[in-house]
Write an enzyme that holds these catalytic residues in place. Structure first.
Site, PDB file in Angstrom:
ATOM      1  N   LYS A  81      39.931  38.176  16.815  1.00  0.00           N
ATOM      2  CA  LYS A  81      39.451  39.542  17.663  1.00  0.00           C
ATOM      3  C   LYS A  81      38.658  40.560  16.547  1.00  0.00           C
ATOM      4  O   LYS A  81      39.773  40.693  15.695  1.00  0.00           O
ATOM      5  CB  LYS A  81      41.007  40.223  17.983  1.00  0.00           C
ATOM      6  CG  LYS A  81      42.051  39.725  18.328  1.00  0.00           C
ATOM      7  CD  LYS A  81      43.299  40.152  19.142  1.00  0.00           C
ATOM      8  CE  LYS A  81      44.077  39.968  19.771  1.00  0.00           C
ATOM      9  NZ  LYS A  81      43.742  39.644  21.450  1.00  0.00           N
ATOM     10  N   ARG A 165      47.395  40.639  40.130  1.00  0.00           N
ATOM     11  CA  ARG A 165      46.912  40.665  41.807  1.00  0.00           C
ATOM     12  C   ARG A 165      45.422  41.568  42.302  1.00  0.00           C
ATOM     13  O   ARG A 165      45.196  42.122  43.442  1.00  0.00           O
ATOM     14  CB  ARG A 165      47.926  41.754  41.950  1.00  0.00           C
ATOM     15  CG  ARG A 165      49.550  39.822  42.547  1.00  0.00           C
ATOM     16  CD  ARG A 165      50.416  41.169  42.676  1.00  0.00           C
ATOM     17  NE  ARG A 165      51.335  40.167  43.034  1.00  0.00           N
ATOM     18  CZ  ARG A 165      51.502  39.112  44.513  1.00  0.00           C
ATOM     19  NH1 ARG A 165      50.435  38.918  44.829  1.00  0.00           N
ATOM     20  NH2 ARG A 165      53.288  38.426  44.439  1.00  0.00           N
ATOM     21  N   GLY A 214      52.551  40.138  27.675  1.00  0.00           N
ATOM     22  CA  GLY A 214      53.901  40.775  28.436  1.00  0.00           C
ATOM     23  C   GLY A 214      54.290  38.509  28.570  1.00  0.00           C
ATOM     24  O   GLY A 214      55.357  39.241  29.301  1.00  0.00           O
ATOM     25  N   SER A 236      53.016  37.762  21.491  1.00  0.00           N
ATOM     26  CA  SER A 236      54.387  37.574  20.694  1.00  0.00           C
ATOM     27  C   SER A 236      54.957  36.620  20.917  1.00  0.00           C
ATOM     28  O   SER A 236      56.258  36.178  20.197  1.00  0.00           O
ATOM     29  CB  SER A 236      54.561  39.535  20.587  1.00  0.00           C
ATOM     30  OG  SER A 236      53.564  40.433  20.310  1.00  0.00           O
TER      31      SER A 236
END
Lengths: 294, 198
Positions: A81, A165, A214, A236
């Site tokens: 990153k 979405r 998430g 994570s």
């Protein structure tokens, strides 16, 4: 005759990652575990997003020595990153020959007005997006892969679902518009008309779309794949869980068999505790990582 | 490059554990074959040909082991039905993995992603060289006596053939050139006609 780093070559690596799981790792040992669990690539970083949240302070590009250790430990692609707009970090990562650079909102942004001009680099870039316009702006800057942002380091899938979405809903809507309407849509999305037209014609982004932010369980991976993600990033969710080896392999299996509930069921059995989580809607304004970038 | 459909009725499976299997399926459909995705041994039943796509060979090989696909893929090969491997597909067909193709491949032979490239590759096809896309590509390090080398880059084989297996280090499925898929589907149609004629 021989051309290196054409856009086809850069976007082509993302095609090879499809249907796979890209795992965050902080050292060579974790990278080996990720590879053995079936990761199609690893993201090398010093702290996973949940630790960045906990520790606070400025989050920067990782120590090149740590990234090099990971490059030596595995044969799958190694990503790293750079901060949004920090083109010098990107130059360093290119000199290090990482396989993909993630210009990431998980790190502290370095420029509040400009993302990196990604065209001159030989290393391809992946960038986060919360909606179609953001995705197309990144592609117009040279990104060769997009990931929906979600809310990194929370273990809460709700933002990832919202972003996927939104992106796919906006793509569907474009396909119903004529050229005059597309010109207006391009202005609304603040995106180049040619890219908007191409998306309307093809019914998809011109590059591969992964989902991030998430994902903590095999069912989370199945959910986002069914919503149109072409692969997943897990930050994570693996190495902050009780049994990273098993959970990693289980998320890989669920990503391959995302449309088969029996297989997602068997992958979900007895994995132990998932990561400690945070409810994304309870985050204070300054803690929302997906709001970084524009 | 395109022409009429060549493989009506040819059912072409694509190993779909990970990688760019959809790109292969799209090209196969465009040349007239009926593509299907192969994730478990039962998916190999009733197909006439198998594509092993590009992707990450480590990930794909772990998937082959998890699904118990190694034996069924060997049986598939033994039945004489054609197999087409691209990039990671070439790697997992080799001696050190599935052992269906008598070569040893060298992974990431051209280097990391910054050294990935496009180049013209002459396989003696009608219509001239292919514009080939090499992505963290392997090459063939060692080939057995029954292996025919179809093309080289920098003096290393990048396209080989042995019996009913064709394996290449690059990605025609991303190149907008369907000649290799067309040849593959034609071969499958011939194999199928031969098998039903016996």
């Amino acid at each position: 005759m021989r051309d290196e780093a054409t856009f086809r070559v850069k976007a082509g690596l993302a095609e090879m990652l499809k249907g796979g799981v890209i795992m965050d790792v902080v050292d060579a040992e974790q990278a080996r575990i990720a590879e053995a669990a079936g990761a199609c690539a690893v993201m090398a970083l010093e702290r996973v997003p949940s630790d960045i949240r906990r520790d606070g302070g400025v989050a920067r590009m990782s120590d090149p020595e740590m990234i090099r250790g990971i490059q030596e430990a595995v044969t799958i692609p190694v990503m790293a990153k750079a901060r949004i707009g920090h083109f010098a970090e990107a130059q360093v990562l290119e000199a290090l020959e990482v396989d993909y650079i993630d210009e990431s909102e998980v790190l502290t942004p370095a420029d509040e007005a400009n993302h990196i001009d990604k065209w001159p680099y030989k290393v391809p870039f992946v960038c986060g997006a919360t909606n179609l316009g953001e995705a197309l702006r990144r592609i117009s800057e040279g990104a060769a892969m997009i990931r929906s942002k979600g809310e990194a380091g929370t273990g809460d899938i709700v933002e990832a679902v919202r972003h996927l979405r939104t992106i796919n809903g906006e793509i569907k809507r474009l396909s119903t518009l004529d050229d005059a309407e597309l010109a207006t849509a391009a202005k609304e999305h603040r995106a180049p008309f040619e890219l908007v037209q191409a998306v309307a014609r093809e019914g998809r982004l011109p590059v591969v779309l992964f989902c991030a932010g998430g994902i903590a369980t095999p069912a989370d991976a199945s959910l986002v794949m069914q919503l149109g993600a072409e692969g997943v990033f897990v930050g994570s969710g693996i190495f902050k869980s009780e049994d990273p080896e098993r959970r990693g392999a289980a998320i890989v299996e669920a990503t391959t068999h995302y449309a088969d509930p029996e297989r997602v069921l068997s992958a979900s059995d007895g994995l132990g505790q998932a990561m400690d989580s945070l409810e994304a809607s309870k985050l204070a304004e300054g803690e929302v990582l997906s709001a970084r970038g524009w | 490059m395109s022409g009429g459909p060549v493989g009506p009725g040819v059912r072409a499976g694509v190993l779909a554990l990970q990688g760019d299997f959809e790109a292969h399926a799209t090209v196969l459909a465009s040349v007239g074959a009926e593509p299907s995705e192969v994730r478990v041994p039962a998916d190999l039943l009733g197909i006439d040909a198998l594509v092993v796509p590009g992707g990450e060979s480590t990930t794909m090989m772990l998937g082959v082991e998890r699904e118990g696909l190694a034996g069924p893929m060997r049986d598939f090969h033994a039945s004489g039905r054609p197999i087409f491997g691209t990039c990671a597909g070439m790697i997992i067909l080799d001696r050190e993995h599935l052992g269906l193709l008598d070569v040893v491949t060298r992974r990431n032979a051209f280097g990391r992603q910054v050294h990935s490239f496009e180049s013209d590759v002459d396989m003696g096809l009608e219509g001239g060289p292919l514009r080939a896309v090499f992505i963290r590509a392997p090459w063939v390090e060692e080939a057995g006596p029954g292996v025919e080398v179809l093309a080289e880059v920098d003096g290393h084989p990048v396209a080989v053939r042995e019996g009913s297996i064709t394996a290449i280090a690059f990605h025609p499925e991303l190149e907008g050139d369907d000649r290799l898929h067309r040849d593959f589907v034609e071969e499958a149609a011939r194999a199928k006609a031969g098998a039903s004629g016996r």
